[in-house]
Design a protein around this motif. Structure first.
Motif, short mmCIF file in Angstrom:
data_model
loop_
_atom_site.label_atom_id
_atom_site.label_comp_id
_atom_site.label_asym_id
_atom_site.label_seq_id
_atom_site.Cartn_x
_atom_site.Cartn_y
_atom_site.Cartn_z
N TYR A 33 0.82 -1.22 0.00
CA TYR A 33 0.00 0.00 0.00
C TYR A 33 0.85 1.26 0.00
O TYR A 33 0.63 2.18 -0.80
CB TYR A 33 -0.94 0.01 1.20
CG TYR A 33 -1.66 1.32 1.37
CD1 TYR A 33 -2.73 1.65 0.56
CD2 TYR A 33 -1.23 2.26 2.31
CE1 TYR A 33 -3.38 2.87 0.69
CE2 TYR A 33 -1.87 3.48 2.45
CZ TYR A 33 -2.95 3.79 1.64
OH TYR A 33 -3.57 5.01 1.75
N PHE A 34 1.82 1.36 0.90
CA PHE A 34 2.63 2.58 1.01
C PHE A 34 3.51 2.77 -0.23
O PHE A 34 3.72 3.89 -0.68
CB PHE A 34 3.48 2.53 2.28
CG PHE A 34 2.68 2.51 3.54
CD1 PHE A 34 1.86 3.59 3.89
CD2 PHE A 34 2.71 1.42 4.39
CE1 PHE A 34 1.10 3.57 5.06
CE2 PHE A 34 1.96 1.38 5.56
CZ PHE A 34 1.15 2.45 5.89
N ILE A 35 4.02 1.66 -0.76
CA ILE A 35 4.83 1.74 -1.99
C ILE A 35 3.98 2.29 -3.13
O ILE A 35 4.39 3.22 -3.85
CB ILE A 35 5.41 0.36 -2.35
CG1 ILE A 35 6.42 -0.09 -1.29
CG2 ILE A 35 6.06 0.39 -3.74
CD1 ILE A 35 6.93 -1.50 -1.48
N VAL A 136 16.22 9.01 -1.79
CA VAL A 136 15.37 8.54 -0.69
C VAL A 136 15.24 7.03 -0.71
O VAL A 136 15.01 6.43 -1.76
CB VAL A 136 13.95 9.17 -0.81
CG1 VAL A 136 12.97 8.49 0.12
CG2 VAL A 136 14.01 10.67 -0.52
N VAL A 137 15.39 6.43 0.45
CA VAL A 137 15.14 5.00 0.62
C VAL A 137 13.99 4.87 1.62
O VAL A 137 14.05 5.43 2.71
CB VAL A 137 16.38 4.25 1.14
CG1 VAL A 137 16.02 2.81 1.50
CG2 VAL A 137 17.49 4.27 0.11
N PHE A 138 12.95 4.14 1.21
CA PHE A 138 11.78 3.97 2.08
C PHE A 138 11.50 2.49 2.27
O PHE A 138 11.37 1.74 1.29
CB PHE A 138 10.55 4.64 1.47
CG PHE A 138 9.27 4.34 2.21
CD1 PHE A 138 9.02 4.88 3.46
CD2 PHE A 138 8.32 3.49 1.65
CE1 PHE A 138 7.85 4.58 4.15
CE2 PHE A 138 7.15 3.19 2.33
CZ PHE A 138 6.91 3.74 3.57
N GLU A 139 11.42 2.06 3.53
CA GLU A 139 11.08 0.68 3.84
C GLU A 139 9.61 0.62 4.27
O GLU A 139 9.22 1.19 5.29
CB GLU A 139 11.97 0.14 4.96
CG GLU A 139 11.66 -1.31 5.31
CD GLU A 139 12.51 -1.85 6.44
OE1 GLU A 139 12.17 -2.93 6.96
OE2 GLU A 139 13.51 -1.20 6.81
N SER A 140 8.81 -0.09 3.50
CA SER A 140 7.38 -0.20 3.77
C SER A 140 7.10 -1.44 4.60
O SER A 140 7.21 -2.56 4.10
CB SER A 140 6.61 -0.27 2.44
OG SER A 140 5.23 -0.27 2.67
N VAL A 141 6.75 -1.24 5.86
CA VAL A 141 6.54 -2.37 6.77
C VAL A 141 5.04 -2.59 6.98
O VAL A 141 4.23 -1.66 6.86
CB VAL A 141 7.23 -2.15 8.12
CG1 VAL A 141 8.73 -2.02 7.94
CG2 VAL A 141 6.68 -0.90 8.82
N LYS A 142 4.69 -3.83 7.29
CA LYS A 142 3.30 -4.18 7.56
C LYS A 142 2.81 -3.44 8.80
O LYS A 142 3.54 -3.29 9.77
CB LYS A 142 3.18 -5.69 7.79
CG LYS A 142 3.32 -6.53 6.53
CD LYS A 142 2.07 -6.48 5.69
CE LYS A 142 2.14 -7.45 4.52
NZ LYS A 142 0.93 -7.35 3.66
N VAL A 143 1.59 -2.99 8.76
CA VAL A 143 0.97 -2.34 9.91
C VAL A 143 0.44 -3.42 10.84
O VAL A 143 -0.25 -4.34 10.40
CB VAL A 143 -0.17 -1.40 9.46
CG1 VAL A 143 -0.92 -0.85 10.66
CG2 VAL A 143 0.39 -0.27 8.62
N SER A 144 0.77 -3.34 12.11
CA SER A 144 0.31 -4.33 13.08
C SER A 144 -1.19 -4.21 13.29
O SER A 144 -1.79 -3.15 13.03
CB SER A 144 1.03 -4.15 14.42
OG SER A 144 0.67 -2.91 15.01
#
Length: 342
Positions: A33-35, A136-144
């Motif tokens: 989603y964030f990506i 920019v480097v962005f790490e998209s992590v799962k939302v708990s």
């Protein structure tokens, strides 16, 4: 735009809206989603509609090489300030040597958006270290699970509306952790809001996206916590008889998450203090702690462990594992509920 390392989603989106662009964006991680949101924001913001025809390109990692992407990135834009290259499914590009070289001196007129889904790029690879310097480097992590109501609240507020914690919790628990689907339903909700109305209520939620204010996972959890047998079975029957609700399958994660937290609540430093229990469980609202404190009157720690084990067994049977009969999902869910209340 000043070079930044590993900045957050909101900051990236603010910079894009302010037209502060970086020459390189590495978007990677498990949460699509964030990506997709950052990628779409760049795709619709950097260039005007007329400029996109000759200056915006979308390629797929399985169809291009790193060398081809680097060559495209070095070319000048046509009658525009920028050129945008969006690389989707970048995880399919195995050899990035030529892109590593490009990162040493990226074109200031090109905005390269590199979308690497289903995981992160190996931190030892040069492309990542160089991208941090170049852009920019962005790490998209799962939302708990516990953070989902906060996501709902932030999304709605971003549209200029308000929503209380309970209503946000109902939406989050009913739709689940698929952020793409959750965002789609919230978009639908925001579009359906009556003219001049800014407060999202359970009534509006039910009318616009079909989540019942009385029959939903949040109300089911509350009924189980209070050991309200009649109410819990009524809600379960509603889900069994209404396939569009997702069926009894959607209630199992709610039960598992609730009793898993209840087990933790038994070991809180002071389980009689609402605020202590809320902090111990990292709940999205202190009022949710009331349900756990009430539940501890009805379910001992030993019974809670048994319930967790039984939920796992039921989940396996519903999925067709370790099942010896043809019992349907609704009946299995009822048997589980009988076990919980006995």
């Amino acid at each position: 735009m000043a070079k930044k390392q590993n900045i957050g989603y909101e900051e990236i989106m603010r910079d894009i809206r302010a037209r502060k662009f970086a020459p390189v964006y590495i978007l990677m991680g498990e949460e699509a989603y964030f990506i997709d949101s950052i990628c779409n924001a760049l795709a619709t913001t950097v260039l005007s509609e007329d400029e996109r025809e000759f200056n915006q390109f979308v390629v797929f990692g399985s169809d291009v090489t790193a060398a081809q992407i680097a060559d495209m990135a070095r070319e000048y834009p046509m009658m525009a300030e920028h050129k945008v290259i969006i690389v989707k499914e970048a995880q399919n590009i195995k050899n990035t040597d030529e892109l590593d070289k490009y990162m040493d001196k990226p074109s200031p007129q090109t905005i390269l958006v590199y979308c690497h889904k289903n995981g992160n790029i190996d931190g030892r690879r040069k492309i990542l270290a160089k991208a941090r310097t170049a852009g920019v480097v962005f790490e998209s992590v799962k939302v708990s699970e516990r953070s989902l109501p906060g996501f709902v609240t932030g999304f709605v507020k971003g549209r200029g509306m308000n929503i209380d914690g309970r209503t946000a919790g109902i939406i989050a628990e009913s739709i689940g952790s698929d952020l793409c689907r959750l965002a789609s339903e919230l978009d639908k909700l925001c579009l359906a809001m009556p003219t001049g109305e800014t407060n999202v209520t359970p009534e509006i939620v039910e009318q616009s996206i079909g989540i019942s204010r009385d029959y939903n996972p949040s109300e089911f959890r509350k009924a189980v916590a209070n050991k309200d047998v009649l109410r819990a079975f009524r809600i379960l029957d509603y889900f069994v008889k209404n396939p569009k609700s997702g069926g009894p399958f959607v209630l199992l994660p709610t039960l598992f998450y609730f009793f898993e937290n209840l087990m933790l609540a038994w070991y809180a430093p002071n389980r009689n203090d609402q605020s202590v229990v809320a902090r111990h469980l990292d709940l999205y609202g202190s009022w949710v702690a009331d349900e756990y404190m009430i539940a501890m009157r009805h379910y001992t720690a030993g019974k809670t462990m048994q319930i967790i084990s039984r939920i796992r067994e039921t989940d396996e049977k519903i999925k067709g594992l370790n099942s010896t009969g043809n019992t349907d999902a609704g009946e299995l869910a009822r048997e589980l509920l009988y076990f919980i209340f006995c």
